[in-house]
Design a protein around this motif. Structure first.
Motif, PDB file in Angstrom:
ATOM      1  N   SER A  40       0.815  -1.221   0.000  1.00  0.00           N
ATOM      2  CA  SER A  40       0.000   0.000   0.000  1.00  0.00           C
ATOM      3  C   SER A  40       0.846   1.267   0.000  1.00  0.00           C
ATOM      4  O   SER A  40       0.441   2.297  -0.551  1.00  0.00           O
ATOM      5  N   SER A  41       2.021   1.187   0.596  1.00  0.00           N
ATOM      6  CA  SER A  41       2.888   2.371   0.650  1.00  0.00           C
ATOM      7  C   SER A  41       3.726   2.534  -0.614  1.00  0.00           C
ATOM      8  O   SER A  41       4.469   3.511  -0.738  1.00  0.00           O
ATOM      9  N   CYS A  42       3.625   1.587  -1.514  1.00  0.00           N
ATOM     10  CA  CYS A  42       4.388   1.658  -2.774  1.00  0.00           C
ATOM     11  C   CYS A  42       3.462   1.244  -3.913  1.00  0.00           C
ATOM     12  O   CYS A  42       3.634   0.178  -4.505  1.00  0.00           O
ATOM     13  N   SER A  43       2.483   2.085  -4.161  1.00  0.00           N
ATOM     14  CA  SER A  43       1.449   1.768  -5.144  1.00  0.00           C
ATOM     15  C   SER A  43       2.005   1.636  -6.558  1.00  0.00           C
ATOM     16  O   SER A  43       1.483   0.866  -7.365  1.00  0.00           O
ATOM     17  N   ILE A  44       3.057   2.374  -6.864  1.00  0.00           N
ATOM     18  CA  ILE A  44       3.639   2.286  -8.213  1.00  0.00           C
ATOM     19  C   ILE A  44       4.186   0.883  -8.464  1.00  0.00           C
ATOM     20  O   ILE A  44       3.989   0.293  -9.530  1.00  0.00           O
ATOM     21  N   PHE A  45       4.860   0.345  -7.464  1.00  0.00           N
ATOM     22  CA  PHE A  45       5.404  -1.010  -7.577  1.00  0.00           C
ATOM     23  C   PHE A  45       4.280  -2.033  -7.738  1.00  0.00           C
ATOM     24  O   PHE A  45       4.344  -2.921  -8.601  1.00  0.00           O
ATOM     25  N   TYR A  46       3.236  -1.895  -6.925  1.00  0.00           N
ATOM     26  CA  TYR A  46       2.126  -2.848  -7.002  1.00  0.00           C
ATOM     27  C   TYR A  46       1.423  -2.764  -8.358  1.00  0.00           C
ATOM     28  O   TYR A  46       1.093  -3.799  -8.960  1.00  0.00           O
ATOM     29  N   ASP A  47       1.204  -1.553  -8.838  1.00  0.00           N
ATOM     30  CA  ASP A  47       0.535  -1.393 -10.132  1.00  0.00           C
ATOM     31  C   ASP A  47       1.351  -2.035 -11.255  1.00  0.00           C
ATOM     32  O   ASP A  47       0.781  -2.662 -12.165  1.00  0.00           O
ATOM     33  N   TYR A  48       2.658  -1.886 -11.168  1.00  0.00           N
ATOM     34  CA  TYR A  48       3.512  -2.500 -12.199  1.00  0.00           C
ATOM     35  C   TYR A  48       3.399  -4.026 -12.164  1.00  0.00           C
ATOM     36  O   TYR A  48       3.186  -4.670 -13.203  1.00  0.00           O
ATOM     37  N   VAL A  49       3.527  -4.607 -10.977  1.00  0.00           N
ATOM     38  CA  VAL A  49       3.465  -6.066 -10.850  1.00  0.00           C
ATOM     39  C   VAL A  49       2.094  -6.586 -11.265  1.00  0.00           C
ATOM     40  O   VAL A  49       1.974  -7.581 -11.992  1.00  0.00           O
ATOM     41  N   HIS A  50       1.066  -5.889 -10.823  1.00  0.00           N
ATOM     42  CA  HIS A  50      -0.294  -6.356 -11.093  1.00  0.00           C
ATOM     43  C   HIS A  50      -0.657  -6.236 -12.570  1.00  0.00           C
ATOM     44  O   HIS A  50      -1.240  -7.164 -13.157  1.00  0.00           O
ATOM     45  N   GLU A  51      -0.317  -5.122 -13.183  1.00  0.00           N
ATOM     46  CA  GLU A  51      -0.740  -4.874 -14.563  1.00  0.00           C
ATOM     47  C   GLU A  51       0.191  -5.512 -15.593  1.00  0.00           C
ATOM     48  O   GLU A  51      -0.267  -5.917 -16.667  1.00  0.00           O
ATOM     49  N   GLN A  52       1.475  -5.580 -15.268  1.00  0.00           N
ATOM     50  CA  GLN A  52       2.431  -6.095 -16.248  1.00  0.00           C
ATOM     51  C   GLN A  52       2.677  -7.603 -16.121  1.00  0.00           C
ATOM     52  O   GLN A  52       3.106  -8.235 -17.091  1.00  0.00           O
ATOM     53  N   TRP A  53       2.404  -8.164 -14.946  1.00  0.00           N
ATOM     54  CA  TRP A  53       2.703  -9.579 -14.737  1.00  0.00           C
ATOM     55  C   TRP A  53       1.478 -10.408 -14.354  1.00  0.00           C
ATOM     56  O   TRP A  53       1.195 -11.421 -14.997  1.00  0.00           O
ATOM     57  N   LEU A  54       0.772  -9.996 -13.340  1.00  0.00           N
ATOM     58  CA  LEU A  54      -0.310 -10.838 -12.838  1.00  0.00           C
ATOM     59  C   LEU A  54      -1.497 -10.903 -13.793  1.00  0.00           C
ATOM     60  O   LEU A  54      -2.003 -11.996 -14.088  1.00  0.00           O
ATOM     61  N   ILE A  55      -1.942  -9.780 -14.258  1.00  0.00           N
ATOM     62  CA  ILE A  55      -3.129  -9.792 -15.129  1.00  0.00           C
ATOM     63  C   ILE A  55      -2.866 -10.543 -16.441  1.00  0.00           C
ATOM     64  O   ILE A  55      -3.634 -11.438 -16.810  1.00  0.00           O
ATOM     65  N   PRO A  56      -1.787 -10.251 -17.155  1.00  0.00           N
ATOM     66  CA  PRO A  56      -1.615 -10.944 -18.445  1.00  0.00           C
ATOM     67  C   PRO A  56      -0.955 -12.323 -18.358  1.00  0.00           C
ATOM     68  O   PRO A  56      -1.139 -13.150 -19.251  1.00  0.00           O
ATOM     69  N   HIS A  57      -0.177 -12.593 -17.295  1.00  0.00           N
ATOM     70  CA  HIS A  57       0.655 -13.800 -17.303  1.00  0.00           C
ATOM     71  C   HIS A  57       0.465 -14.714 -16.095  1.00  0.00           C
ATOM     72  O   HIS A  57       1.225 -15.680 -15.956  1.00  0.00           O
ATOM     73  N   LYS A  58      -0.486 -14.452 -15.232  1.00  0.00           N
ATOM     74  CA  LYS A  58      -0.590 -15.264 -14.012  1.00  0.00           C
ATOM     75  C   LYS A  58      -0.841 -16.733 -14.317  1.00  0.00           C
ATOM     76  O   LYS A  58      -0.430 -17.616 -13.561  1.00  0.00           O
ATOM     77  N   GLU A  59      -1.493 -17.038 -15.432  1.00  0.00           N
ATOM     78  CA  GLU A  59      -1.770 -18.436 -15.779  1.00  0.00           C
ATOM     79  C   GLU A  59      -0.501 -19.223 -16.082  1.00  0.00           C
ATOM     80  O   GLU A  59      -0.523 -20.452 -16.115  1.00  0.00           O
ATOM     81  N   ARG A  60       0.609 -18.516 -16.283  1.00  0.00           N
ATOM     82  CA  ARG A  60       1.849 -19.187 -16.670  1.00  0.00           C
ATOM     83  C   ARG A  60       2.762 -19.517 -15.494  1.00  0.00           C
ATOM     84  O   ARG A  60       3.688 -20.321 -15.660  1.00  0.00           O
ATOM     85  N   PHE A  61       2.521 -18.901 -14.337  1.00  0.00           N
ATOM     86  CA  PHE A  61       3.439 -19.174 -13.229  1.00  0.00           C
ATOM     87  C   PHE A  61       2.755 -19.302 -11.872  1.00  0.00           C
ATOM     88  O   PHE A  61       3.399 -19.713 -10.905  1.00  0.00           O
ATOM     89  N   VAL A  62       1.488 -18.980 -11.747  1.00  0.00           N
ATOM     90  CA  VAL A  62       0.779 -19.150 -10.476  1.00  0.00           C
ATOM     91  C   VAL A  62       0.232 -20.574 -10.421  1.00  0.00           C
ATOM     92  O   VAL A  62      -0.402 -21.047 -11.371  1.00  0.00           O
ATOM     93  N   GLU A  63       0.479 -21.260  -9.309  1.00  0.00           N
ATOM     94  CA  GLU A  63       0.128 -22.675  -9.213  1.00  0.00           C
ATOM     95  C   GLU A  63      -1.365 -22.940  -9.361  1.00  0.00           C
ATOM     96  O   GLU A  63      -1.760 -24.029  -9.772  1.00  0.00           O
ATOM     97  N   ALA A  64      -2.186 -21.974  -9.026  1.00  0.00           N
ATOM     98  CA  ALA A  64      -3.629 -22.170  -9.180  1.00  0.00           C
ATOM     99  C   ALA A  64      -3.994 -22.500 -10.622  1.00  0.00           C
ATOM    100  O   ALA A  64      -5.007 -23.166 -10.878  1.00  0.00           O
ATOM    101  N   TRP A  65      -3.165 -22.079 -11.575  1.00  0.00           N
ATOM    102  CA  TRP A  65      -3.413 -22.369 -12.989  1.00  0.00           C
ATOM    103  C   TRP A  65      -2.434 -23.395 -13.548  1.00  0.00           C
ATOM    104  O   TRP A  65      -2.822 -24.240 -14.348  1.00  0.00           O
ATOM    105  N   THR A  66      -1.180 -23.337 -13.139  1.00  0.00           N
ATOM    106  CA  THR A  66      -0.212 -24.309 -13.672  1.00  0.00           C
ATOM    107  C   THR A  66      -0.502 -25.725 -13.194  1.00  0.00           C
ATOM    108  O   THR A  66      -0.120 -26.693 -13.855  1.00  0.00           O
ATOM    109  N   ASN A  67      -1.185 -25.859 -12.055  1.00  0.00           N
ATOM    110  CA  ASN A  67      -1.521 -27.193 -11.549  1.00  0.00           C
ATOM    111  C   ASN A  67      -2.681 -27.840 -12.297  1.00  0.00           C
ATOM    112  O   ASN A  67      -3.087 -28.947 -11.958  1.00  0.00           O
ATOM    113  N   ARG A  68      -3.186 -27.165 -13.302  1.00  0.00           N
ATOM    114  CA  ARG A  68      -4.280 -27.732 -14.090  1.00  0.00           C
ATOM    115  C   ARG A  68      -3.778 -28.483 -15.320  1.00  0.00           C
ATOM    116  O   ARG A  68      -4.568 -29.093 -16.031  1.00  0.00           O
TER     117      ARG A  68
END
Length: 291
Positions: A40-68
């Motif tokens: 919360s104290s570093c919103s720029i960092f969170y926005d970068y991680v969330h928008e550049q990695w989690l939203i478009p690519h989470k299916e490629r490295f998060v176990e909730a999807w890779t375990n399928r």
């Protein structure tokens, strides 16, 4: 550039690790909220991680999807990076000619090939006391040691999950093609050994000469027989006789080329002497006088 304190960095990395190891979507979004709160104290960092990695690519490295999907444990590019690093380390520089580079690459591939063969032999020959359980009777010497290690880890979970599929989640069955804890629990209750049909054929490929899709029941010795025949034709007469004798012992185990001795030979103790023919002088231990 924002530099976080050491304690903050540790908190962020722990939250990130918990996020990518989420086992389902519900847990993922819960961990995502925690991760957002820590950042919360570093919103720029969170926005970068969330928008550049989690939203478009989470299916490629998060176990909730890779375990399928079935990936046999290969979820990173580490193997490629490791091979690239090994090649650069062997080449040392970029000024070699094409011949030297080719020889270097060939030597590296041969070395890797030999290491794989050694791992195959280790899986076939090595006996591990932990796997002496009847549960592994059909698997020893047939499957990769890595596969049996995975099964053993699932067997350790049986005491906690039993046959409850909800608690088990059956991840190893989906990702590795191996029996999960609840499946092993059912085999233990019968009781019976884990059948080879419950194992994906990828784990039983312990040679470069057998097709990957073949099952152990379909294994053939045709290649080995052809090699033996070729070797037999190259030998001289004594060599052919020796090789044929060894093959006969395999083909006809009830027969043998060894024969018992004609007379029974005593192999223990010193031979007894005839007392009637031994004089007292011969038995004496007194030293003869010197002249």
């Amino acid at each position: 550039m924002t530099v976080f304190p050491k304690k903050k960095q540790v908190q962020i990395m722990e939250a990130w690790e918990a996020l990518i190891y989420s086992y389902d979507e519900a847990q993922y979004y819960m961990k995502l909220a925690i991760f957002e709160g820590i950042c919360s104290s570093c919103s720029i960092f969170y926005d970068y991680v969330h928008e550049q990695w989690l939203i478009p690519h989470k299916e490629r490295f998060v176990e909730a999807w890779t375990n399928r999907v079935m990936h046999f444990g290969n979820t990173t590019t580490q193997r490629v990076e490791s091979a690239h690093w090994s090649l650069k380390r062997i080449l040392q520089d970029s000024i070699g000619d094409i011949c030297s580079v080719w020889e270097t690459i060939n030597s590296m591939i041969v070395l890797q090939h030999n290491e794989i063969i050694a791992s195959f032999e280790k899986s076939i020959i090595q006996k591990v006391h932990r796997y002496s359980n009847r549960l592994y009777a059909n698997l020893r010497g047939v499957l990769s040691k890595n596969a049996i290690d995975h099964i053993a880890a699932e067997y350790d979970r049986v005491k906690y999950v039993s046959i409850d599929q909800t608690e088990c989640r059956c991840t190893i069955r989906t990702t590795h093609g191996l029996p999960c804890a609840c499946e092993i629990a059912r085999y233990s209750m019968i009781p019976r050994s884990i059948p080879l049909d419950a194992i994906h054929g990828w784990w039983s490929k312990l040679t470069f000469h057998v097709d990957a899709s073949s099952q152990p029941s379909e294994l053939s010795v045709k290649h080995e027989i052809d090699v033996i025949v070729k070797k037999f034709e190259e030998l001289d007469v004594p060599g052919k006789i020796s090789l044929k004798g060894k093959l006969r012992e395999i083909a006809y185990p009830s027969t043998t080329s060894m024969f018992p001795p004609v007379a029974k030979v005593k192999t223990k103790g010193a031979p007894k002497k005839d007392k009637s023919k031994v004089s007292k002088r011969d038995k004496s231990t007194k030293r003869d006088p010197s002249w």
